[in-house]
Design an enzyme around this catalytic site. Structure first.
Site, PDB file in Angstrom:
ATOM      1  N   ARG A 136      -9.532 -21.151 -10.777  1.00 15.44           N
ATOM      2  CA  ARG A 136      -9.277 -21.433 -12.187  1.00 15.44           C
ATOM      3  C   ARG A 136      -7.828 -21.822 -12.429  1.00 15.44           C
ATOM      4  O   ARG A 136      -7.462 -22.112 -13.564  1.00 15.44           O
ATOM      5  CB  ARG A 136      -9.586 -20.180 -13.002  1.00 15.44           C
ATOM      6  N   ARG A 165     -22.045  -9.439 -23.575  1.00 16.15           N
ATOM      7  CA  ARG A 165     -20.731  -9.754 -23.000  1.00 16.15           C
ATOM      8  C   ARG A 165     -19.664  -9.572 -24.067  1.00 16.15           C
ATOM      9  O   ARG A 165     -19.685 -10.237 -25.091  1.00 16.15           O
ATOM     10  CB  ARG A 165     -20.718 -11.194 -22.474  1.00 16.15           C
ATOM     11  N   ARG A 196     -25.374 -17.760 -27.530  1.00 18.43           N
ATOM     12  CA  ARG A 196     -25.660 -16.935 -26.349  1.00 18.43           C
ATOM     13  C   ARG A 196     -25.349 -15.465 -26.666  1.00 18.43           C
ATOM     14  O   ARG A 196     -26.094 -14.577 -26.296  1.00 18.43           O
ATOM     15  CB  ARG A 196     -24.807 -17.405 -25.159  1.00 18.43           C
ATOM     16  N   ARG A 232     -10.438 -18.706 -24.602  1.00 18.94           N
ATOM     17  CA  ARG A 232     -10.857 -19.074 -23.243  1.00 18.94           C
ATOM     18  C   ARG A 232     -10.869 -20.593 -23.053  1.00 18.94           C
ATOM     19  O   ARG A 232     -10.546 -21.099 -21.983  1.00 18.94           O
ATOM     20  CB  ARG A 232     -12.227 -18.472 -22.935  1.00 18.94           C
TER      21      ARG A 232
END
Ligand code: AMP
Length: 189
Positions: A88, A135, A127, A146
């Site tokens: 990442r 989550r 989601r 993010r």
């Protein structure tokens, strides 16, 4: 086959990783899953990572490179793997190059799933609702963070792997089956 899946949060990396591991019998190496397992097991590493992940920041290069290196040595990874969520950052990519060279392994391709940030916010918020908030980093504020972190720290990997001649870009805004087909064709399979 040894692959990296690259793309912003919500682009469908997890779904496409599942497809690739079944299609090509590969090990699924997801650093996000490894870190969530460490949090669940309440290991010192998990405890250190939780706060950083909940804010939408990146866990240190040292920690994630350590867990990936161990995982590359597991027997199932010897038949090939999909790295999902790693590397990442450029330093992680450089460390990975060194680890693979040491283990006499080559990468076959880096698949970039390209996706539009605003549409991703909708997808991830959905989601979160569907999974009942399983989550703790799936809320809109953390997601935007993010996405910013992706643009700043991870997007430079696109050029890094393009220069190495490994990059295959697919349009992640299509249906799941269309993305699968695009990946299959990009891999020449
Ligand atoms: P993911 O499941 O890949 O979306 O990862 C969830 C979170 O875990 C990220 O937002 C980061 O906080 C952390 N994480 C996962 N992979 C890495 C990585 N390669 N480097 C740093 N942090 C990571």
């Amino acid at each position: 086959m040894r692959l990296i899946l690259l793309g912003p949060p919500g682009a469908g990396k997890g779904t496409q990783a599942d497809f690739l591991i079944q299609e090509f019998k590969l090990a699924h190496l997801s650093t996000g899953d490894m870190l969530r397992a460490a949090i669940k097991a309440e290991t010192p590493l998990g405890l250190a990572a939780k706060e950083v992940m909940d804010r939408g920041d990146l866990v240190s290069d040292e920690i994630v490179c350590g867990i990936v290196s161990e995982r590359l040595d597991a027997p199932d990874a010897s038949n090939g793997f999909v790295l999902d969520g790693f590397p990442r950052t450029i330093p992680q990519a450089e460390t990975l190059d060194g680890m693979l060279a040491e283990k006499d392994m080559n990468l076959d391709a880096v698949v970039e799933i390209r996706a539009d940030a605003d549409i991703l916010v909708d997808r991830i918020v959905k989601r979160a609702q569907e999974s009942g908030g399983a989550r703790s980093d799936d809320n809109e504020e953390v997601l935007r963070k993010r996405l910013d972190v992706y643009e700043e720290s991870t997007a430079p990997l696109v050029a890094y792997y393009r220069e190495k001649g490994l990059l295959k870009t697919v349009d992640g805004m299509q249906s799941i089956d269309e993305v699968k087909a695009a990946i299959r064709s990009a891999l020449g399979a």
